[in-house]
Design an enzyme around this catalytic site. Structure first.
Site, PDB file in Angstrom:
ATOM      1  N   SER A 143     -56.345 -35.840 -35.784  1.00  0.00           N
ATOM      2  CA  SER A 143     -57.191 -36.400 -34.725  1.00  0.00           C
ATOM      3  C   SER A 143     -58.357 -35.451 -34.447  1.00  0.00           C
ATOM      4  CB  SER A 143     -56.390 -36.612 -33.453  1.00  0.00           C
ATOM      5  OG  SER A 143     -55.347 -37.496 -33.738  1.00  0.00           O
ATOM      6  N   THR A 197     -56.372 -48.449 -44.380  1.00  0.00           N
ATOM      7  CA  THR A 197     -56.311 -48.351 -42.931  1.00  0.00           C
ATOM      8  C   THR A 197     -54.893 -47.947 -42.562  1.00  0.00           C
ATOM      9  OG1 THR A 197     -57.944 -50.091 -42.598  1.00  0.00           O
ATOM     10  CG2 THR A 197     -56.427 -49.770 -40.812  1.00  0.00           C
ATOM     11  N   THR A 233     -48.859 -33.891 -39.860  1.00  0.00           N
ATOM     12  CA  THR A 233     -47.411 -33.840 -39.640  1.00  0.00           C
ATOM     13  C   THR A 233     -46.657 -33.169 -40.779  1.00  0.00           C
ATOM     14  OG1 THR A 233     -47.448 -35.818 -38.285  1.00  0.00           O
ATOM     15  CG2 THR A 233     -45.359 -35.298 -39.292  1.00  0.00           C
TER      16      THR A 233
END
Ligand code: ASP
Length: 342
Positions: free
Chosen positions: A59, A165, A13
Site C-alpha cells: 500500500s 486485478t 505479506t
C-alpha cells in the site's frame, strides 16, 4: 540448464512477520524467505537477491518504487536470464502494469509474485508461488525465454501483468485477468499457452523509461453524482488526465453540465479516458446514446483496460511529455497487450 535469476524483494505479506508490540504484520527481509523455502536451491540455478529499501507493505508502493525496480532491471539486464519481483498483493497489479510500460522491448521474464499468508505460516501459499515463479523465469525453448513479459504468477496461474486485478482479500486465488486468458497454468505440469504470449520483436531494443507523471485522477461515476464533485476533480492543481470509470459499456449521465464541463476541460488540454466499472467486457462508446456525448467531448476509449493498466499507462504517456492529441492516439493502441483492439 543452469540459469541466473535475480529476485527483487519489495516487501509484502510473503516476507512479513508479526510485530510483537503491535500484533500487526510488517515487512521483514529476504533471507527469512529463503530460509523457509530451501527447495529453491534444488533447481540448481544461480540466485541473487536484492531488496528495494525500505521493504514495504505494498500500500506504500509509489511510482518512485517502480523507477527503482526498472533501473535495477536495466542495470543488471545482461547478467540475468530472468527476474522475480516479490511484492505485496494489494498493489501488485499496479506495479506489474507500470513495469510493462516502462520496460520497452523486454526480452526476458519479469515475474511478480507474493502470497496471502507469510512464508513463516504453516499453510502459506508463498512456497508454491515462489517455486513456480522461478521455474517460469528460467523456462526457455531453443535458447530463448518462454515468457518475455511482465507477468503475475499467483495460485497456479500465470497472468499478463497489465491485465490483472486483485479481486480477493480472502482467497489464495487473489488475482483475476478478466479480459485475457492465463499464459500458463500449473497442475501436475506447468502448461504454457504460448500462442497467448507476446512475441519477441527481434528488431526492438530493450529500453527502460523512468519518467512517470502522476497528475491524474480517477472518477468513479455513480447515479446522483453532483456537479460539485466533478468541479472539485477538474479544479485539481496540475491535473493533466482524468479516467472516468463509467457504467457498463462506457455509459455516463447525459446532463448538460456533465458534457459541458468535460468538453471545456478537454479543449483546455485535459486528457479523458473512459474505462468501465465492469471488470469483464469492453467500453464501446456510441453503442448507447449515453456514451455519444463522451465521444463529442473528446473522451478516449479505454477499451477493456483494467483501472491499473489505465492509470499506469497514463502516468507513462504523460511522463513522455507528449501533446494530448498524441497521448490519445497511443491510448487507442495496445502498447503491450494491455487492451484488446478488435
Ligand atoms: N498488505 C499486503 C501488501 O500488499 C498484502 C499482501 O501482501 O498480500 O503488502
Amino acid at each position: 540448464m543452469q540459469k541466473s535469476i535475480l529476485i527483487i524483494y519489495t516487501g509484502g505479506t510473503i516476507g512479513m512477520i508479526t510485530t510483537p508490540d503491535k500484533n500487526s504484520l510488517t515487512p521483514f527481509n529476504f533471507e527469512e524467505i529463503r530460509k523457509h523455502v530451501p527447495e529453491i536451491e534444488k533447481y540448481g540455478h544461480k540466485f541473487s537477491a536484492y531488496t528495494i529499501h525500505p521493504a514495504v507493505d505494498s500500500s506504500n508502493i509509489k511510482p518512485e518504487s517502480w523507477i527503482k525496480i526498472a533501473e535495477l532491471i536495466e542495470k543488471t539486464y545482461d547478467e540475468y536470464d530472468g527476474f522475480i519481483v516479490l511484492h505485496g498483493t494489494d498493489t501488485m497489479s499496479f506495479s506489474a502494469s507500470a513495469l510493462s510500460f516502462m520496460l520497452e522491448g523486454l526480452g526476458k521474464p519479469v515475474i511478480f509474485t507474493g502470497s496471502q499468508l507469510p512464508v513463516t505460516s504453516l499453510r502459506t501459499d508463498a512456497r508454491e508461488n515462489l517455486i513456480a515463479a522461478i521455474e517460469i523465469a528460467a523456462a526457455e525453448k531453443d535458447g530463448a525465454p518462454l515468457i518475455p513479459e511482465v507477468c503475475i504468477y499467483f495460485e497456479f496461474k500465470l497472468l499478463r501483468g497489465n491485465r490483472c486485478t486483485k479481486y480477493s482479500a480472502e482467497d489464495f486465488n487473489a488475482f483475476i485477468s478478466p479480459n485475457y486468458p492465463a499464459l500458463a497454468e500449473s497442475g501436475v505440469r506447468l502448461k504454457y499457452h504460448l500462442h497467448r504470449v507476446q512475441k519477441l520483436a527481434k528488431d526492438k531494443q530493450f529500453k527502460v523509461h523512468t519518467k512517470l507523471d502522476n497528475n491524474i485522477a480517477i472518477l468513479k461515476i455513480f447515479p446522483g453524482i453532483s456537479e460539485h464533485v466533478l468541479d472539485a476533480v477538474l479544479g485539481t492543481k496540475g491535473l493533466k488526465a482524468i479516467i472516468l470509470e463509467t457504467f457498463g459499456a462506457g455509459n455516463a449521465p447525459t446532463d448538460s453540465w456533465f458534457f459541458e464541463k468535460i468538453n471545456a476541460a478537454n479543449e483546455a488540454g485535459v486528457v479523458f479516458l473512459n474505462i468501465s466499472q465492469c471488470s469483464e467486457g469492453s467500453v464501446e462508446m456510441g453503442r448507447y446514446e449515453t456514451s455519444e456525448h463522451l465521444i463529442k467531448a473528446g473522451v478516449a476509449s479505454g477499451f477493456d483496460s483494467t483501472p491499473e493498466a489505465a492509470i499506469t499507462k497514463l502516468m507513462f504517456l504523460l511522463g513522455q511529455e507528449l501533446p494530448p492529441s498524441e497521448i490519445k492516439l497511443l491510448l487507442n493502441k495496445s502498447m503491450n497487450g494491455e487492451i484488446t483492439i478488435s
